[in-house]
Write a protein that holds these residues in place. Structure first.
Motif, PDB file in Angstrom:
ATOM      1  N   LEU A 149       0.822  -1.204   0.000  1.00  0.00           N
ATOM      2  CA  LEU A 149       0.000   0.000   0.000  1.00  0.00           C
ATOM      3  C   LEU A 149       0.860   1.260   0.000  1.00  0.00           C
ATOM      4  O   LEU A 149       0.602   2.205  -0.753  1.00  0.00           O
ATOM      5  CB  LEU A 149      -0.927  -0.002   1.214  1.00  0.00           C
ATOM      6  N   ALA A 150       1.896   1.259   0.825  1.00  0.00           N
ATOM      7  CA  ALA A 150       2.787   2.421   0.889  1.00  0.00           C
ATOM      8  C   ALA A 150       3.469   2.666  -0.453  1.00  0.00           C
ATOM      9  O   ALA A 150       3.582   3.815  -0.906  1.00  0.00           O
ATOM     10  CB  ALA A 150       3.828   2.223   1.987  1.00  0.00           C
ATOM     11  N   ALA A 151       3.898   1.592  -1.105  1.00  0.00           N
ATOM     12  CA  ALA A 151       4.575   1.726  -2.401  1.00  0.00           C
ATOM     13  C   ALA A 151       3.621   2.258  -3.464  1.00  0.00           C
ATOM     14  O   ALA A 151       3.985   3.124  -4.278  1.00  0.00           O
ATOM     15  CB  ALA A 151       5.152   0.385  -2.829  1.00  0.00           C
ATOM     16  N   VAL A 152       2.385   1.764  -3.466  1.00  0.00           N
ATOM     17  CA  VAL A 152       1.389   2.223  -4.434  1.00  0.00           C
ATOM     18  C   VAL A 152       1.059   3.694  -4.192  1.00  0.00           C
ATOM     19  O   VAL A 152       0.925   4.479  -5.144  1.00  0.00           O
ATOM     20  CB  VAL A 152       0.109   1.356  -4.360  1.00  0.00           C
ATOM     21  N   GLU A 153       0.932   4.089  -2.935  1.00  0.00           N
ATOM     22  CA  GLU A 153       0.606   5.486  -2.617  1.00  0.00           C
ATOM     23  C   GLU A 153       1.715   6.432  -3.064  1.00  0.00           C
ATOM     24  O   GLU A 153       1.440   7.531  -3.563  1.00  0.00           O
ATOM     25  CB  GLU A 153       0.339   5.628  -1.118  1.00  0.00           C
ATOM     26  N   VAL A 154       2.976   6.011  -2.907  1.00  0.00           N
ATOM     27  CA  VAL A 154       4.095   6.836  -3.371  1.00  0.00           C
ATOM     28  C   VAL A 154       4.059   6.963  -4.888  1.00  0.00           C
ATOM     29  O   VAL A 154       4.225   8.068  -5.442  1.00  0.00           O
ATOM     30  CB  VAL A 154       5.441   6.239  -2.904  1.00  0.00           C
ATOM     31  N   GLU A 155       3.838   5.860  -5.583  1.00  0.00           N
ATOM     32  CA  GLU A 155       3.796   5.876  -7.045  1.00  0.00           C
ATOM     33  C   GLU A 155       2.634   6.730  -7.541  1.00  0.00           C
ATOM     34  O   GLU A 155       2.777   7.504  -8.498  1.00  0.00           O
ATOM     35  CB  GLU A 155       3.684   4.456  -7.595  1.00  0.00           C
ATOM     36  N   LEU A 156       1.478   6.597  -6.877  1.00  0.00           N
ATOM     37  CA  LEU A 156       0.313   7.384  -7.243  1.00  0.00           C
ATOM     38  C   LEU A 156       0.591   8.881  -7.066  1.00  0.00           C
ATOM     39  O   LEU A 156       0.286   9.696  -7.942  1.00  0.00           O
ATOM     40  CB  LEU A 156      -0.890   6.965  -6.390  1.00  0.00           C
ATOM     41  N   GLN A 157       1.189   9.231  -5.946  1.00  0.00           N
ATOM     42  CA  GLN A 157       1.514  10.630  -5.681  1.00  0.00           C
ATOM     43  C   GLN A 157       2.510  11.167  -6.713  1.00  0.00           C
ATOM     44  O   GLN A 157       2.361  12.289  -7.205  1.00  0.00           O
ATOM     45  CB  GLN A 157       2.093  10.776  -4.269  1.00  0.00           C
ATOM     46  N   ASP A 158       3.506  10.363  -7.043  1.00  0.00           N
ATOM     47  CA  ASP A 158       4.514  10.781  -8.023  1.00  0.00           C
ATOM     48  C   ASP A 158       3.891  11.058  -9.389  1.00  0.00           C
ATOM     49  O   ASP A 158       4.338  11.973 -10.103  1.00  0.00           O
ATOM     50  CB  ASP A 158       5.599   9.710  -8.161  1.00  0.00           C
ATOM     51  N   LYS A 159       2.884  10.289  -9.761  1.00  0.00           N
ATOM     52  CA  LYS A 159       2.196  10.510 -11.043  1.00  0.00           C
ATOM     53  C   LYS A 159       1.257  11.705 -10.945  1.00  0.00           C
ATOM     54  O   LYS A 159       1.175  12.530 -11.868  1.00  0.00           O
ATOM     55  CB  LYS A 159       1.398   9.257 -11.428  1.00  0.00           C
ATOM     56  N   LEU A 160       0.557  11.797  -9.831  1.00  0.00           N
ATOM     57  CA  LEU A 160      -0.469  12.825  -9.662  1.00  0.00           C
ATOM     58  C   LEU A 160       0.115  14.227  -9.726  1.00  0.00           C
ATOM     59  O   LEU A 160      -0.487  15.138 -10.318  1.00  0.00           O
ATOM     60  CB  LEU A 160      -1.182  12.602  -8.323  1.00  0.00           C
ATOM     61  N   VAL A 161       1.296  14.423  -9.136  1.00  0.00           N
ATOM     62  CA  VAL A 161       1.871  15.773  -9.091  1.00  0.00           C
ATOM     63  C   VAL A 161       2.374  16.234 -10.457  1.00  0.00           C
ATOM     64  O   VAL A 161       2.695  17.412 -10.624  1.00  0.00           O
ATOM     65  CB  VAL A 161       3.020  15.865  -8.063  1.00  0.00           C
ATOM     66  N   LEU A 162       2.416  15.339 -11.432  1.00  0.00           N
ATOM     67  CA  LEU A 162       2.842  15.722 -12.777  1.00  0.00           C
ATOM     68  C   LEU A 162       1.693  16.256 -13.621  1.00  0.00           C
ATOM     69  O   LEU A 162       1.918  16.811 -14.698  1.00  0.00           O
ATOM     70  CB  LEU A 162       3.479  14.522 -13.481  1.00  0.00           C
ATOM     71  N   LEU A 163       0.461  16.113 -13.133  1.00  0.00           N
ATOM     72  CA  LEU A 163      -0.700  16.594 -13.868  1.00  0.00           C
ATOM     73  C   LEU A 163      -0.938  18.069 -13.552  1.00  0.00           C
ATOM     74  O   LEU A 163      -1.050  18.438 -12.386  1.00  0.00           O
ATOM     75  CB  LEU A 163      -1.947  15.785 -13.496  1.00  0.00           C
ATOM     76  N   PRO A 164      -1.025  18.924 -14.564  1.00  0.00           N
ATOM     77  CA  PRO A 164      -1.313  20.336 -14.310  1.00  0.00           C
ATOM     78  C   PRO A 164      -2.779  20.536 -13.950  1.00  0.00           C
ATOM     79  O   PRO A 164      -3.606  19.621 -14.083  1.00  0.00           O
ATOM     80  CB  PRO A 164      -0.988  21.001 -15.653  1.00  0.00           C
ATOM     81  N   ASN A 165      -3.095  21.741 -13.504  1.00  0.00           N
ATOM     82  CA  ASN A 165      -4.487  22.066 -13.215  1.00  0.00           C
ATOM     83  C   ASN A 165      -5.298  22.063 -14.506  1.00  0.00           C
ATOM     84  O   ASN A 165      -4.780  22.314 -15.595  1.00  0.00           O
ATOM     85  CB  ASN A 165      -4.573  23.440 -12.545  1.00  0.00           C
ATOM     86  N   LEU A 166      -6.582  21.814 -14.372  1.00  0.00           N
ATOM     87  CA  LEU A 166      -7.464  21.837 -15.526  1.00  0.00           C
ATOM     88  C   LEU A 166      -7.864  23.269 -15.840  1.00  0.00           C
ATOM     89  O   LEU A 166      -8.237  24.023 -14.937  1.00  0.00           O
ATOM     90  CB  LEU A 166      -8.720  21.002 -15.254  1.00  0.00           C
ATOM     91  N   PRO A 167      -7.811  23.680 -17.102  1.00  0.00           N
ATOM     92  CA  PRO A 167      -8.212  25.041 -17.456  1.00  0.00           C
ATOM     93  C   PRO A 167      -9.722  25.218 -17.365  1.00  0.00           C
ATOM     94  O   PRO A 167     -10.490  24.299 -17.656  1.00  0.00           O
ATOM     95  CB  PRO A 167      -7.714  25.191 -18.893  1.00  0.00           C
ATOM     96  N   HIS A 168     -10.137  26.405 -16.967  1.00  0.00           N
ATOM     97  CA  HIS A 168     -11.547  26.765 -16.902  1.00  0.00           C
ATOM     98  C   HIS A 168     -12.166  26.661 -18.297  1.00  0.00           C
ATOM     99  O   HIS A 168     -11.470  26.759 -19.315  1.00  0.00           O
ATOM    100  CB  HIS A 168     -11.660  28.197 -16.361  1.00  0.00           C
TER     101      HIS A 168
END
Length: 423
Positions: A93-112
């Motif tokens: 679980l800890a490994a998956v959460e780290v990998e998920l976080q690492d991917k998530l922070v690469l996504l920019p905000n969605l434009p209005h």
């Protein structure tokens, strides 16, 4: 940072909006959804095994109290298997959460939804223009020549002391700089902003909280021994005042302003368009920041834009407002307005302010929440704007107000400068 639940429930919309922002790694959306599913499955497995282990522990205790030691020992013999499984699932679980976080922070905000499609600054939408472009006298000079003529700014001395992009302001040039800062702060306070004076260096958590990291490491000056970053804008420390904070609903909106020097490496910047004050590595700026209820954030954005426009109007500078297209927007922004002033000597528009709504992108990273009317915690919306950045304001003031007599100071600044002319 986008919320995983929103990505999971709105996959097609997320992909559509990221395409407007010209995002080149749409596969990350699928990665995030897949990792989130794996995380939830692993969490369920861990919860089930932990529940069995807890139930067994209670049963063992009950049997021991009733004198059924043999039965208790039989059940106890299986607890080692559960402990090993819990340990293994916890690590997974800890490994998956780290990998998920690492991917998530690469996504920019969605434009209005109002953000126009486009890839370059030329495709930004002109919302309005205000003021008349001045007609300069024959022999009019660009600001870098005016700075030398009137001994206002020494660019070469800055090169000697530090390097290119670090000018030395002198005499009335220094006084004009200080006058503009005080004017901008006073106007912000009149608009209900509370002034704060913040550190000029921030830690990695602060850079992450407002979206500069991991997106802009190459543009920030880094103090390696102490692992601190020189701030690219006061937005970073001012917004991070509210990191890990839960506000009361009645405290919203929170309105802060602050003046700081700003430091940007501006790697790869060169050419005629970065001459003089057009692009610097160190410059002063007054920033306005708001933390608001999500229902009001776009009305607030318009109000912040109007505040910046009011400053330009009081300075007598012709300006225009741009709505940035998807490809020219910042990583963390949902909608950005740029304000540009007309440089009469250079015959081009110069950006002097950006005003942005980040919606929950920063607050999700910052864990910045408020208690809503039902008493539940909810992510706030954050906004910020330059009000104003000084270098190009100084440039256009010098250029647009030059006369045969000298450079006329705008009336609104005279109480601050204590002089009407640079001559």
């Amino acid at each position: 940072m986008l919320q995983v639940s929103y990505i999971r429930d709105n996959r097609e919309k997320v992909l559509e909006r990221l395409a407007v922002k010209n995002f080149k790694q749409p596969e990350l959306v699928e990665d995030v959804i897949g990792l989130d599913e794996k995380r939830r499955q692993t969490q369920n497995q861990l919860d089930n095994v932990s529940s069995q282990a807890n139930a067994a522990a209670k049963q063992i205790g009950e049997l021991m109290r009733n004198g059924k030691k043999d039965e208790a020992e039989t059940i106890k013999a299986n607890t080692g298997k559960w402990k090993e499984e819990i340990k293994q699932l916890g690590e997974e679980l800890a490994a998956v959460e780290v990998e998920l976080q690492d991917k998530l922070v690469l996504l920019p905000n969605l434009p209005h939804s109002s953000v126009p499609k486009g890839l370059t600054p030329e495709e930004n939408e002109v919302v309005l223009e205000n003021g008349s472009k001045p007609e300069l006298p024959a022999g009019a000079l660009p600001h870098w020549e005016l700075a030398a003529k009137y001994n206002l700014i020494d660019f070469e001395l800055g090169v000697k002391i530090t390097g290119a992009g670090f000018p030395v302001y002198k005499n009335k040039g220094a006084k004009l700089q200080r006058a503009l800062i005080n004017f901008f702060i006073d106007e912000a306070e009149k608009a209900g902003y509370s002034e704060v004076s913040v550190p000029l260096m921030v830690n990695e958590a602060s850079g992450f909280g407002t979206g500069q990291l991991p997106d802009k490491e190459g543009q920030m000056y880094f103090v390696g021994e102490d692992k601190l970053f020189l701030i690219p804008t006061a937005e970073v420390p001012v917004t991070n005042i509210f990191r890990d904070v839960i506000l009361k609903g009645e405290e919203l909106p929170v309105k802060h302003c602050g003046h700081t020097p700003c430091f940007r490496r501006e790697a790869g910047s060169y050419g005629a368009h970065v001459r003089g004050l057009n692009r610097l590595h160190q410059f002063d700026k007054v920033e306005i920041v708001q933390v608001v209820h999500p229902d009001n954030s776009y009305d607030v954005l318009e109000g912040m834009s109007a505040h910046v426009q009011g400053l330009l109007q009081k300075l007598g500078l012709p300006y225009r407002v741009l709505r940035l297209c998807g490809g020219d927007m910042g990583f963390a922004s949902a909608l950005t307005y740029d304000m540009e002033t007309w440089s009469a000597a250079q015959q081009r528009w110069l950006e002097v302010s950006s005003v942005s709504n980040f919606e929950t992108f920063q607050s999700n990273r910052l864990k910045l929440r408020f208690r809503n009317a039902e008493g539940k915690t909810q992510l706030a919306h954050t906004l910020n704007g330059s009000a104003l950045a000084l270098p190009r304001i100084v440039a256009t003031l010098l250029e647009n107000n030059q006369t045969e007599k000298g450079i006329k100071i705008p009336d609104v600044l005279v109480p601050y400068t204590k002089f009407e002319w640079i001559d």
